[in-house]
Design an enzyme around this catalytic site. Structure first.
Site, short mmCIF file in Angstrom:
data_model
loop_
_atom_site.label_atom_id
_atom_site.label_comp_id
_atom_site.label_asym_id
_atom_site.label_seq_id
_atom_site.Cartn_x
_atom_site.Cartn_y
_atom_site.Cartn_z
N ASP A 223 -61.65 39.15 -15.23
CA ASP A 223 -60.42 39.87 -15.59
C ASP A 223 -60.44 41.22 -14.89
OD1 ASP A 223 -58.18 41.00 -17.13
OD2 ASP A 223 -58.44 39.27 -18.42
N HIS A 246 -59.50 41.17 -11.41
CA HIS A 246 -58.05 41.41 -11.37
C HIS A 246 -57.72 42.84 -10.96
CE1 HIS A 246 -57.25 37.82 -14.32
NE2 HIS A 246 -57.91 37.48 -13.23
#
Ligand SMILES: *[C@@H]1O[C@H](CO)[C@@H](O)[C@H](O)[C@H]1NC(C)=O
Ligand SMILES: *[C@@H]1O[C@H](CO)[C@@H](O)[C@H](O)[C@H]1NC(C)=O
Ligand SMILES: *[C@@H]1O[C@H](CO)[C@@H](O)[C@H](O)[C@H]1NC(C)=O
Ligand SMILES: *[C@@H]1O[C@H](CO)[C@@H](O)[C@H](O)[C@H]1NC(C)=O
Ligand SMILES: *[C@@H]1O[C@H](CO)[C@@H](O)[C@H](O)[C@H]1NC(C)=O
Ligand SMILES: *[C@@H]1O[C@H](CO)[C@@H](O)[C@H](O)[C@H]1NC(C)=O
Length: 397
Positions: A223, A246
């Site tokens: 993430d 991310h």
């Protein structure tokens, strides 16, 4: 007679010096977890031994060090270090060993944290590997079974003067490191590792905290490498390598209606390798009261990054159950300077700002982002500001 007196004199001085050295040494009481019954064999649960060592360290009035020698220590449930009744001036947790989570993900999964520090001051975590063994929980989630949310590996709450140095976090169940309601935190020389498909394994999450520094971190995870939540103030992020992951994100914001703003964030010398985003600001489309003010993105190298520069005020992962309002988050005074490299999508610069509160005072300079060896494009709505010098692709502002 005179010479023997001076010998006594010298002797006294020497003793005084030696005693004072000892006094200084004594001031730092060292507590080895092995003497509290910790077992470095990876099999016997050492949670209680660590907890007892912390209680002893807290009773030391001056400085205390808890030492964890080489070896593997099973920490099978949440280990909570509380500062409320601590008398010590400072505590260092020096770890040469590896801390491992239990095989059964349900044991940690039902806790919010694996290691948590609550209301502590002057605490340093120095070294050590934290291996939460998160993969069985991720497979549970991938199979859509009824799974617990999972534990954050290392969380500090309501604390000040904290250092996290030289730590390695592997395969966290949920976030690797989280900082909530803290003041004056330094995170340095750390490594974070989890696969790109591990769900919600944010590298470092910060919120409601002031005066935070993150320096020299290598983050590979599933993430956001760093996520910056509401109420973050005076944050310096310097020298981060991110990917897979991310990107570095301010947000998600506007998850709640009442939110504190994000103020004065600098991200310097970041390298993004094949990440889903680079430098991102994201908010849900909700009439929330938060804001973002004074952000500096200074010097970043993008290597095949999907959205190198992104402001997304219609953030709604999965596109389900989304609010449909204009975001209430006002974004103002953001500088992008020295951002180079390659985009994996044609749109290298995307700003989808709130129609109600457009992004203002956006400044761009020294930007050169390309797509497949050619020109990339921009897509910008409700964003204004100015460009200085070289900005490729051009046309956002
Ligand atoms: C924390 O450390 C600083 C610097 O050593 C010291 O001045 C301060 O008193 C310590 N705080 C507490 C609450 O012990
Ligand atoms: C950065 O951190 C790594 C450990 O993660 C360390 O080996 C390296 O020496 C650090 N680099 C600098 C410049 O401090
Ligand atoms: C902004 O944050 C930096 C640390 O990143 C700090 O040095 C500086 O004083 C802050 N500026 C303001 C105006 O608070
Ligand atoms: C960049 O990433 C895309 C997928 O996101 C991939 O298809 C492409 O081959 C990559 N290009 C390079 C040069 O690595
Ligand atoms: C922008 O970057 C590309 C690829 O790295 C390079 O070929 C080009 O010369 C750069 N453009 C300018 C104006 O510096
Ligand atoms: C925001 O963008 C939309 C679509 O381009 C435009 O119609 C609207 O006037 C803009 N709002 C403001 C306040 O600039």
């Amino acid at each position: 007679m005179a010479s023997s007196l001076s010998l006594v004199h010298i002797f006294t001085i020497l003793v005084t010096i030696i005693m004072s050295r000892f006094a200084q040494f004594d001031a730092r009481t060292s507590l080895n977890v092995l003497t509290f019954g910790a077992k470095p064999n990876g099999v016997v649960d050492s949670t209680k031994a660590f907890s007892d060592a912390w209680d002893s360290a807290c009773r030391v009035e001056d400085s205390a060090m808890i030492y964890v020698p080489k070896g593997r220590y099973l920490i099978g449930r949440e280990l909570r270090f509380e500062g409320e009744s601590c008398k010590s001036r400072e505590i260092t947790l020096r770890i040469d060993g590896t801390l491992i989570g239990p095989q059964d993900y349900r044991l940690l999964g039902k806790e919010q944290n694996w290691f948590s520090f609550v209301g502590v001051h002057n605490v340093t975590v120095l070294g050590g590997s934290f291996d939460a063994k998160g993969s069985t929980l991720w497979s549970c989630k991938a199979n859509g079974q009824n799974c617990p949310e999972g534990a954050t590996t290392l969380r500090f709450m309501d604390s000040y003067n904290v250092k996290i140095i030289g730590v390695l976090s592997l395969n966290s169940q949920l976030f690797h490191i989280a900082i909530n309601r803290c003041n004056n935190v330094k995170i340095e020389d750390i490594r974070i590792i989890a696969p790109d498909d591990s769900p919600n394994t944010d590298g470092i999450h910060i919120q409601k905290s002031t005066d935070i520094e993150v320096r020299n971190a290598s983050i590979k995870t599933g993430d956001d490498c760093i996520s910056i939540g509401p109420g973050t103030k005076n944050l310096m992020v310097d020298g981060i390598t991110c990917g897979p992951g991310h990107g570095i994100s301010i947000g998600s914001l506007a998850k709640d209606l009442e939110e504190e703003g994000v103020v004065n964030v600098t991200v310097k010398k970041a390298v993004f390798v094949r990440t889903d985003n680079g430098l991102r600001i994201k908010s849900w489309p909700r009439h929330s009261k938060g804001f973002v003010e004074r952000v500096r993105f200074l010097g970043a190298l993008m290597v095949n990054v999907s959205y190198p520069i992104l402001i997304d005020q219609n953030y709604c992962p999965g596109d389900s159950y989304c609010p449909t309002e204009e975001s209430g988050i006002k974004i103002n005074d953001v500088i992008y300077s020295g951002i180079m490299g390659t985009s994996a999508t044609k749109v290298a610069i995307k700003m989808d700002c709130s129609e109600r509160f457009p992004c203002t005072q956006i400044r761009m300079q020294a930007i050169n982002l390309t797509y497949r060896g050619g020109a990339a494009t921009t897509s910008c709505i409700n964003a204004s500001g100015k460009q200085l010098g070289l900005v490729i692709p051009n046309g956002c502002l």
